[in-house]
Design a protein around this motif. Structure first.
Motif, PDB file in Angstrom:
ATOM      1  N   ILE A   1       0.556  -0.899  -0.069  1.00 52.68           N
ATOM      2  CA  ILE A   1      -0.102  -0.067   0.264  1.00 52.68           C
ATOM      3  C   ILE A   1       0.660   0.911   0.238  1.00 52.68           C
ATOM      4  O   ILE A   1       1.328   1.587   0.652  1.00 52.68           O
ATOM      5  N   THR A   2       0.980   1.772  -1.124  1.00 52.66           N
ATOM      6  CA  THR A   2       2.300   2.731  -1.711  1.00 52.66           C
ATOM      7  C   THR A   2       1.168   4.333  -2.221  1.00 52.66           C
ATOM      8  O   THR A   2       0.269   4.484  -2.071  1.00 52.66           O
ATOM      9  N   THR A   3       2.424   4.860  -1.450  1.00 48.03           N
ATOM     10  CA  THR A   3       1.400   5.728  -2.828  1.00 48.03           C
ATOM     11  C   THR A   3       2.024   6.609  -3.683  1.00 48.03           C
ATOM     12  O   THR A   3       3.232   6.241  -4.784  1.00 48.03           O
ATOM     13  N   THR A   4       1.123   7.907  -4.890  1.00 46.81           N
ATOM     14  CA  THR A   4       2.319   7.997  -6.144  1.00 46.81           C
ATOM     15  C   THR A   4       3.855   8.523  -6.565  1.00 46.81           C
ATOM     16  O   THR A   4       3.828   7.719  -7.010  1.00 46.81           O
ATOM     17  N   ALA A   5       3.654   9.049  -5.533  1.00 51.27           N
ATOM     18  CA  ALA A   5       5.037   9.664  -5.098  1.00 51.27           C
ATOM     19  C   ALA A   5       6.511   8.654  -4.567  1.00 51.27           C
ATOM     20  O   ALA A   5       7.132   8.244  -5.635  1.00 51.27           O
ATOM     21  N   ASP A   6       6.488   7.692  -4.191  1.00 49.07           N
ATOM     22  CA  ASP A   6       6.546   6.480  -4.042  1.00 49.07           C
ATOM     23  C   ASP A   6       6.153   5.035  -4.360  1.00 49.07           C
ATOM     24  O   ASP A   6       7.859   4.694  -5.061  1.00 49.07           O
ATOM     25  N   LEU A   7       5.338   4.776  -5.527  1.00 47.58           N
ATOM     26  CA  LEU A   7       5.683   4.068  -6.338  1.00 47.58           C
ATOM     27  C   LEU A   7       6.607   5.130  -7.614  1.00 47.58           C
ATOM     28  O   LEU A   7       7.472   4.455  -8.820  1.00 47.58           O
ATOM     29  N   LEU A   8       6.060   5.730  -8.246  1.00 48.95           N
ATOM     30  CA  LEU A   8       6.785   6.902  -9.140  1.00 48.95           C
ATOM     31  C   LEU A   8       7.936   6.393  -8.774  1.00 48.95           C
ATOM     32  O   LEU A   8       9.206   6.062  -9.807  1.00 48.95           O
TER      33      LEU A   8
END
Length: 209
Positions: free
Chosen positions: A194-201
Motif C-alpha cells: 500500500i503505497t503513494t503515487t510519489a513512492d511508486l513513481l
C-alpha cells in the motif's frame, strides 16, 4: 518501498475511469470531488498511468457495466449500488457520462476488459484470463472507488494469486473514513503493498522493476 515491478509481469488496472466519476458535470463527481481534490486524484492517475506506460507496463481498463434500459429490473438480488445506478442511470451507455475521461482513454497496446456488473473487476469478466495470457503476476490497482471496486478487485486478485499494490492517492471515495477503511483497515488484510503515487513513481524511475 521494497517491492519490485518487472514491466513484463506487471499491469496497471485502471478501474472505472468514466466521466460520471472523474469529470466536472459527471453524475457522481460532486460526491467525490472533496476527497478527490484533497488527494490530487486526477494528477496522480495521470502520473501512474504515464509512468507505467513509460516503464513498459500494460494498462488494463477495468470498466463498470454502462447502464442500459432494463438493467437490474428482473434481478432477484440487486444490491443497493445496483439500485442507485438504476435510479440515476450512472455510466449510461451512449452518453457522455458513460465515456472514459478524456485523459484516460485506451492507447495502443492497452487492454479493455469486459464490463463488470458489480464491484469486482474479475467476477464474470475476462480479466483473469487476459492477465494470465500476458504473463502478468503483479497488479497495481487504481481508479474508483477505493472501498468498493478497488477493494473488491484487489482482494479478488489476491485470491487468484496475484501480487497486489494499492495506491492511496490514485483513488478516492465519498468520505475520508471510507478511504481510511480501505487503506488502514481492509487493505492490509489482502494487499502486498500500500503505497503513494510519489513512492511508486520513485520505484519505477529508479529501475526497481
Amino acid at each position: 518501498m521494497t517491492d519490485t515491478y518487472d514491466p513484463t509481469r506487471t499491469a496497471i488496472l485502471l478501474v472505472d475511469p468514466y466521466n460520471d466519476f472523474l469529470s466536472e458535470g459527471g453524475k457522481v463527481w460532486p460526491a467525490l470531488e472533496p476527497v478527490a481534490t484533497e488527494v490530487g486524484l486526477l494528477d496522480n492517475l495521470r502520473a501512474v498511468v504515464g509512468a507505467g506506460r513509460a516503464a513498459g507496463q500494460k494498462v488494463f481498463f477495468v470498466p463498470h457495466r454502462r447502464w442500459q434500459e432494463g438493467d437490474y429490473e428482473d434481478w432477484e438480488h440487486p444490491n443497493p449500488t445496483h439500485r442507485i445506478i438504476q435510479e440515476r442511470r450512472t455510466f449510461a451507455f451512449g452518453t457522455w457520462g458513460g465515456e472514459f475521461h478524456p485523459d484516460f482513454r485506451p492507447a495502443d497496446g492497452d487492454v479493455v476488459i469486459q464490463e463488470h456488473w458489480s464491484q469486482s473487476g474479475f467476477a464474470n469478466t475476462d480479466l483473469d484470463f487476459r492477465l494470465k495470457q500476458q504473463g502478468i503476476t503483479h497488479v497495481i490497482v487504481i481508479g474508483l472507488l477505493a472501498n468498493t471496486c478497488i477493494e473488491s478487485t484487489g482482494r479478488y486478485a489476491m485470491e487468484l494469486g496475484y501480487h497486489v499494490t494499492l495506491v492511496r492517492d490514485a483513488t478516492a471515495a465519498y468520505r475520508p473514513e471510507m478511504m481510511h477503511a480501505a487503506h488502514e483497515l481492509n487493505g492490509p488484510t489482502y494487499a502486498h503493498s500500500i503505497t503513494t503515487t510519489a513512492d511508486l513513481l520513485s520505484t519505477l524511475e529508479n529501475g526497481d522493476h
